[in-house]
Design a protein around this motif. Structure first.
Motif, PDB file in Angstrom:
ATOM      1  N   ASN A  14     -47.233 -21.691  30.618  1.00 13.57           N
ATOM      2  CA  ASN A  14     -46.709 -20.368  30.293  1.00 13.57           C
ATOM      3  C   ASN A  14     -45.259 -20.252  30.750  1.00 13.57           C
ATOM      4  N   ILE A  15     -44.401 -19.766  29.865  1.00 15.14           N
ATOM      5  CA  ILE A  15     -43.020 -19.513  30.262  1.00 15.14           C
ATOM      6  C   ILE A  15     -42.933 -18.214  31.050  1.00 15.14           C
ATOM      7  N   GLU A  39     -47.127 -18.238  26.183  1.00 15.34           N
ATOM      8  CA  GLU A  39     -47.083 -19.695  26.209  1.00 15.34           C
ATOM      9  C   GLU A  39     -45.703 -20.218  25.804  1.00 15.34           C
ATOM     10  N   LYS A  40     -45.334 -21.339  26.391  1.00 17.19           N
ATOM     11  CA  LYS A  40     -44.079 -21.992  26.026  1.00 17.19           C
ATOM     12  C   LYS A  40     -44.103 -22.404  24.555  1.00 17.19           C
ATOM     13  N   ASP A  75     -41.460 -19.433  34.168  1.00 17.62           N
ATOM     14  CA  ASP A  75     -41.508 -20.894  34.184  1.00 17.62           C
ATOM     15  C   ASP A  75     -42.153 -21.427  35.455  1.00 17.62           C
ATOM     16  N   GLN A 164     -34.215 -20.826  27.253  1.00 18.77           N
ATOM     17  CA  GLN A 164     -35.650 -21.134  27.236  1.00 18.77           C
ATOM     18  C   GLN A 164     -36.443 -19.975  26.641  1.00 18.77           C
ATOM     19  N   SER A 195     -37.910 -23.516  22.479  1.00 17.83           N
ATOM     20  CA  SER A 195     -37.659 -22.162  22.981  1.00 17.83           C
ATOM     21  C   SER A 195     -38.887 -21.283  22.740  1.00 17.83           C
ATOM     22  N   THR A 196     -39.051 -20.294  23.580  1.00 17.70           N
ATOM     23  CA  THR A 196     -40.093 -19.293  23.403  1.00 17.70           C
ATOM     24  C   THR A 196     -39.426 -18.016  22.913  1.00 17.70           C
TER      25      THR A 196
END
Length: 324
Positions: A14-15, A39-40, A75, A164, A195-196
Motif C-alpha cells: 500500500n502506498i 494499493e501501489k 509508503d 509516487q 505511480s498511484t
C-alpha cells in the motif's frame, strides 16, 4: 456502511493507509473517522457530493492540513509532510497558476520547487510538452489559455517530477473529448509505470471507466469501500436483458417479471428462488431464438444516488430523534 475486505501480503503493498482520520471545524465534522488503504500502482476513486469532505481529506493527505486525530502512513511509514510532499503531485480543483508569467518559465520554476535540477526539469518539460502537443506554448501566458489548455498545463506541472502518488481533483474539467481522452491515456500510463493515482470527482461515468477501487464519502463519513466490480455486484437487482428473434406466445412465468419491452427486446427481473437459466429455458421451450442475453448491473451513478440519499435520510432521522 458497506465494506469489502482485502487481504494484503504486506502493508508495503500500500502506498497510503489512513486510520481513523478526523478533522472537525467549528460547525461541522468535515472528516469523521475515515479509514482506508490504497494499493501501489492503482487508480483510486475518491467520490462524494459537494460538502462530503473530499477536499479536506486530500489536504490532509498532502500535508496542507493536519488531522485532529488519526494516522496517515505513506509508503510503509508515518507520513512526514516536509519530506514526503516531494513524492506527491497534487492537482487541486482550484487552479494555482500565475496568469502573467510565461508558461515555460512557470513550469520550470514549479519543477525546481519539486526538487528537479534545471537540466532534468528541462528534459521533463520538453517530454510532456511534446506528448500533450504543447510545444508552441513556451512563451505564452496563462491568461492567454482557454480553460481546457490551462487544465493540460496544470496536469503537466503535477506529474513532471514523476511523483509516487498523484492526486487529481476533477482533472477533466473544461477539457473537450479529444483532450479528455489524451489525459485519460496518460493517467493509465502513469499507473502502469508505477505511480498511484487518486482520482477525485463526482462524475461517475469517468470513475466507472478509469478506477480500480473506490471510496464514497458523504457528510464526512465513508459509506462505501470496494472495487468497482464488487460494488456493482453488491448492488445488482437480478435484472437481465434478452433479445429474441421472434415474439413468444406469452411472457407469464413464475421465474421472472417483465419490467420493460421494446419490440423483441425485454428487460426482466428474476424472482427470488430462480436463476438466469430458468429465463432462458422458458423462452427456449416456446421455440424462441435467443439473440442476446445479458445481466444488467447498476451504474455507479445509480449506486451513488441511492447511498447518498440514504445517508441523508438517516441523518435527518437522527436529528429529528435528538430534537424530540
Amino acid at each position: 456502511m458497506i465494506k469489502f475486505e482485502f487481504n494484503h501480503l504486506s502493508t508495503m503493498q500500500n502506498i497510503l493507509e489512513l486510520t481513523n482520520l478526523r478533522k472537525y471545524y467549528a460547525t461541522q465534522k468535515a472528516v469523521d473517522d475515515i479509514s482506508f488503504s490504497i494499493e501501489k500502482g492503482s487508480i483510486f476513486g475518491l467520490l462524494g457530493p459537494n460538502g462530503a469532505g473530499k477536499t479536506t481529506l486530500l489536504r490532509m493527505i498532502t500535508g496542507i492540513f493536519y488531522p485532529d486525530s488519526g494516522h496517515i502512513q505513506f509508503d510503509g511509514r508515518t507520513f512526514n509532510p516536509i519530506e514526503d510532499v516531494l513524492k506527491i503531485g497534487y492537482m487541486p480543483e482550484e487552479r494555482g497558476l500565475y496568469k502573467k508569467m510565461k508558461i515555460g518559465d512557470q513550469v520550470m520554476y514549479l519543477a525546481q520547487l519539486k526538487g528537479l535540477s534545471r537540466q532534468d526539469a528541462l528534459k521533463q518539460i520538453k517530454f510532456w510538452f511534446k506528448r500533450l502537443e504543447m510545444e508552441s506554448w513556451w512563451t505564452k501566458k496563462v491568461e492567454d489559455l482557454s480553460k481546457g489548455m490551462s487544465q493540460k498545463l496544470q496536469f503537466v506541472t503535477t506529474v513532471l517530477h514523476e511523483p509516487q502518488l498523484i492526486i487529481l481533483d476533477e482533472p477533466f474539467s473544461g477539457l473537450d473529448p479529444l483532450n479528455a481522452n489524451l489525459i485519460k491515456d496518460e493517467i493509465y500510463g502513469l499507473a502502469q509505470r508505477g505511480s498511484t493515482v487518486i482520482f477525485s470527482t463526482h462524475r461517475m461515468e469517468q470513475v466507472e471507466e478509469i478506477c480500480d477501487h473506490i471510496v464514497l464519502m458523504n457528510l464526512g463519513k465513508k459509506i462505501l469501500d470496494g472495487t468497482v466490480g464488487d460494488v456493482k455486484q453488491q448492488f445488482k437487482e437480478n435484472k437481465f436483458s434478452i433479445k429474441l428473434q421472434e415474439l413468444p406466445a406469452h411472457t407469464s412465468s413464475p421465474a421472472f417479471n417483465v419490467i420493460d419491452q421494446q419490440a423483441n427486446a425485454f428487460t426482466v427481473k428474476i424472482n427470488e428462488g430462480h436463476k438466469s437459466n430458468d429465463v432462458l429455458q422458458f423462452f427456449l421451450q416456446q421455440q424462441c431464438t435467443i439473440e442476446a442475453f445479458q445481466e444488467i448491473l447498476p451504474s455507479l451513478n445509480d449506486i451513488f444516488i441511492h447511498l447518498v440519499e440514504g445517508s441523508k435520510a438517516k441523518t435527518r432521522q437522527f436529528n429529528d430523534s435528538m430534537a424530540q
